[in-house]
Every structure is written in structure tokens, then in C-alpha cells.
Design a protein around this motif. Structure first.
Motif, PDB file in Angstrom:
ATOM      1  N   GLY A 176       0.807  -1.206   0.000  1.00  0.00           N
ATOM      2  CA  GLY A 176       0.000   0.000   0.000  1.00  0.00           C
ATOM      3  C   GLY A 176       0.843   1.260   0.000  1.00  0.00           C
ATOM      4  O   GLY A 176       0.509   2.259  -0.653  1.00  0.00           O
ATOM      5  N   SER A 177       1.956   1.235   0.725  1.00  0.00           N
ATOM      6  CA  SER A 177       2.861   2.387   0.720  1.00  0.00           C
ATOM      7  C   SER A 177       3.459   2.605  -0.669  1.00  0.00           C
ATOM      8  O   SER A 177       3.649   3.749  -1.104  1.00  0.00           O
ATOM      9  N   HIS A 178       3.753   1.521  -1.377  1.00  0.00           N
ATOM     10  CA  HIS A 178       4.209   1.655  -2.765  1.00  0.00           C
ATOM     11  C   HIS A 178       3.140   2.339  -3.617  1.00  0.00           C
ATOM     12  O   HIS A 178       3.458   3.181  -4.468  1.00  0.00           O
ATOM     13  N   LYS A 179       1.899   1.977  -3.405  1.00  0.00           N
ATOM     14  CA  LYS A 179       0.818   2.571  -4.198  1.00  0.00           C
ATOM     15  C   LYS A 179       0.707   4.066  -3.925  1.00  0.00           C
ATOM     16  O   LYS A 179       0.436   4.859  -4.839  1.00  0.00           O
ATOM     17  N   GLU A 206      -8.557  -9.465  -8.253  1.00  0.00           N
ATOM     18  CA  GLU A 206      -8.445  -8.679  -7.030  1.00  0.00           C
ATOM     19  C   GLU A 206      -7.725  -9.514  -5.984  1.00  0.00           C
ATOM     20  O   GLU A 206      -8.220 -10.550  -5.554  1.00  0.00           O
ATOM     21  N   TRP A 207      -6.549  -9.045  -5.561  1.00  0.00           N
ATOM     22  CA  TRP A 207      -5.726  -9.793  -4.617  1.00  0.00           C
ATOM     23  C   TRP A 207      -5.917  -9.345  -3.174  1.00  0.00           C
ATOM     24  O   TRP A 207      -5.516 -10.041  -2.247  1.00  0.00           O
ATOM     25  N   ILE A 249      -9.410  -1.098  -1.026  1.00  0.00           N
ATOM     26  CA  ILE A 249      -9.263   0.319  -0.685  1.00  0.00           C
ATOM     27  C   ILE A 249      -9.384   1.129  -1.972  1.00  0.00           C
ATOM     28  O   ILE A 249      -8.653   0.890  -2.931  1.00  0.00           O
ATOM     29  N   ASP A 250     -10.328   2.046  -1.999  1.00  0.00           N
ATOM     30  CA  ASP A 250     -10.559   2.836  -3.206  1.00  0.00           C
ATOM     31  C   ASP A 250      -9.447   3.857  -3.448  1.00  0.00           C
ATOM     32  O   ASP A 250      -9.058   4.102  -4.585  1.00  0.00           O
ATOM     33  N   ALA A 251      -8.970   4.469  -2.379  1.00  0.00           N
ATOM     34  CA  ALA A 251      -7.928   5.490  -2.517  1.00  0.00           C
ATOM     35  C   ALA A 251      -6.942   5.356  -1.364  1.00  0.00           C
ATOM     36  O   ALA A 251      -7.347   5.287  -0.196  1.00  0.00           O
TER      37      ALA A 251
END
Length: 265
Positions: free
Chosen positions: A76-79, A247-248, A253-255
């Protein structure tokens, strides 16, 4: 000389993250740094305070502190960082983990030669000629080599590392956000590599130095980690197209939002 975004993912690494930031002051490295973002994934120790202290003492280096609005995990931090790089007009982004296992100086030969511009992603590898490892047991080294062979056979591309803490991404291919449905866990990088191979992106691996000293080790999770890697390979073999599209995430989480933390005097 191109200015790069340097992304430092940080979680409970208060002792190590100042050392990582000091790497950016290297006179060979500093000219490449357009901006650095430290993405604090809701650390429960003094990571954020350590970054703030470093920023107060080194105001000349453009370091921003971003706090994830939730604990999104490493993926998520990468995203968060990928989105930041695209939104702020960067062409390339460096990933340098905040636990101080890698050295950004190992990227300099790739940058100074200009060869990085020929690839969609340049991946630091701990297991090729020229790399140096300190603090790894022979069991871990052998296990990594084994999984590199398995992923090479599955992806039909030569893979020499499934995810070190030093990588360079071209931002343009990331703008499609093909990575958005990947897991927010440690398996994010593995899904990235398989998908990049499926998309026929241009990858290169370069040797790095790697050490494990006062970092938190994941050695006790190696068995479960290995089983999940085998499952990923099996699912990719069944249908690479479905692997990329599925979807993994256990929690969608949308944003991936964050709050920028100002320097506290």
C-alpha cells in the motif's frame, strides 16, 4: 541530470531511517535527488520523530514526511508513492527501504551510464555476480536462489531477485495503475514482477550490497512466505491474464490517502 523522486517506505525503523536519509547527502547521490518522500505506514515506535529530527537538522534536503491515513502495508505504501510520482510529474522513482539494508550508491553506475532510461524497471539484486550480502544464512541464500529459478521458469524471464529494498521505476508505465489490485502485503513485489513480465516490460537487474544487522528479521515467516510464493506461481501458470486482472486484496481500498506532516520546530 534528471531529478528523481526517492521513496522511503518506513515502518518501525526509528534507529535505521536516519542512516538511510544520510545516504542522500552523499555528494555523488545528492545531485540526483529532486525530492524524497518518507512514507510512514503508521509506525508504533519513534520513526516519525526520528524523521522530524533529521529534517530539522538538514533543511537543505527536500524531504517530505507522509503518514498513511491507515496501515496499508508495504504494498500500500508503494501505491501511495507511485501515485505521488505520477501526480508530481516525475519520470523515474527510486525505492529505498527505510530499514537501512540497502545502499542507494549501488544505483549510481546505472544512473551515471544512462542505461536506466532503456528500461521500465531496474531491480536491485542480492544474488548476481557483483552483489554482496552480509548477515544472511546459507539457508536463506539457497532458498532465494531456488525461488528465483522457479519464478524464472514460470515467467519465462530471467529473475534474480524477487524483491530487494532498492529499485528504480520508470513512472510512465505506472500511470495505468495496473498494480492497484495487487496485495498490500510483502507479496506486492512478487506480483509486480510477474505482471511486468506478462506486460513485456523491459527489466534489468543490477548488483547491490545488502546487510542484516539491527533490522527486524522475517526469518520466522520464511516457510509461510515460501508456500504463498508457490501458490502465486501456480495461479500465474493457470492463467497469466486472470492473474493480472484479479483482485488480490483482502480489504479493497478505493484510494490510498495520506497526510503530509510539516516540519516541527
Amino acid at each position: 541530470m534528471e531529478k528523481l523522486l526517492v521513496f522511503i517506505p518506513a515502518y518501525n525503523c526509528a534507529k535505521q531511517v536516519p542512516r538511510v536519509l544520510f545516504q542522500l547527502l552523499d555528494p555523488r547521490v545528492k545531485p540526483w535527488v529532486g525530492e524524497c518522500i518518507v512514507v510512514n505506514n503508521r509506525s508504533t515506535d519513534d520513526t516519525e520523530a526520528a524523521v522530524q529530527d533529521w529534517r530539522r537538522r538538514h533543511p537543505d534536503l527536500p524531504v517530505r514526511l507522509l503518514r498513511n491515513d491507515e496501515n496499508y502495508g508495504l504494498g500500500g505504501s508503494h501505491k501511495v508513492a507511485f501515485g505521488y510520482a505520477a501526480d508530481h510529474g516525475y519520470e523515474h522513482m527510486v525505492v529505498l527501504h527505510g530499514d537501512d539494508q540497502g545502499a542507494i550508491a549501488d544505483l549510481l553506475p546505472v544512473l551515471e551510464s544512462g542505461s536506466y532510461r532503456q528500461y521500465d524497471c531496474c531491480l536491485g539484486s542480492r544474488f548476481i555476480r557483483g552483489s554482496r550480502i552480509k548477515g544472511y544464512s546459507w539457508v536463506r541464500v539457497l532458498g532465494n536462489h531456488g525461488f528465483n529459478v522457479i519464478f524464472t521458469l514460470v515467467a519465462r524471464r530471467h529473475i534474480t531477485d524477487l524483491g530487494s529494498g532498492l529499485n528504480l521505476y520508470a513512472v510512465e508505465p505506472l500511470k495505468t495503475r495496473y498494480y492497484q489490485k495487487f496485495p498490500d502485503t510483502l507479496y506486492f513485489n512478487c506480483c509486480m514482477i510477474l505482471t511486468q513480465c506478462y506486460l513485456k516490460q523491459k527489466l534489468m537487474f543490477f548488483p547491490i550490497s545488502w546487510r542484516e544487522e539491527d533490522q527486524i528479521s522475517n526469518v520466522n515467516k520464511l516457510t509461510s512466505f515460501g508456500l504463498i510464493l508457490l501458490k502465486l506461481c501456480g495461479q500465474y501458470l493457470r492463467s497469466p491474464k486472470a492473474f493480472v486482472a484479479r483482485e488480490w486484496r483482502s480489504k479493497v481500498i478505493d484510494a490510498y490517502t495520506y497526510t503530509e506532516i510539516p516540519v516541527q520546530q
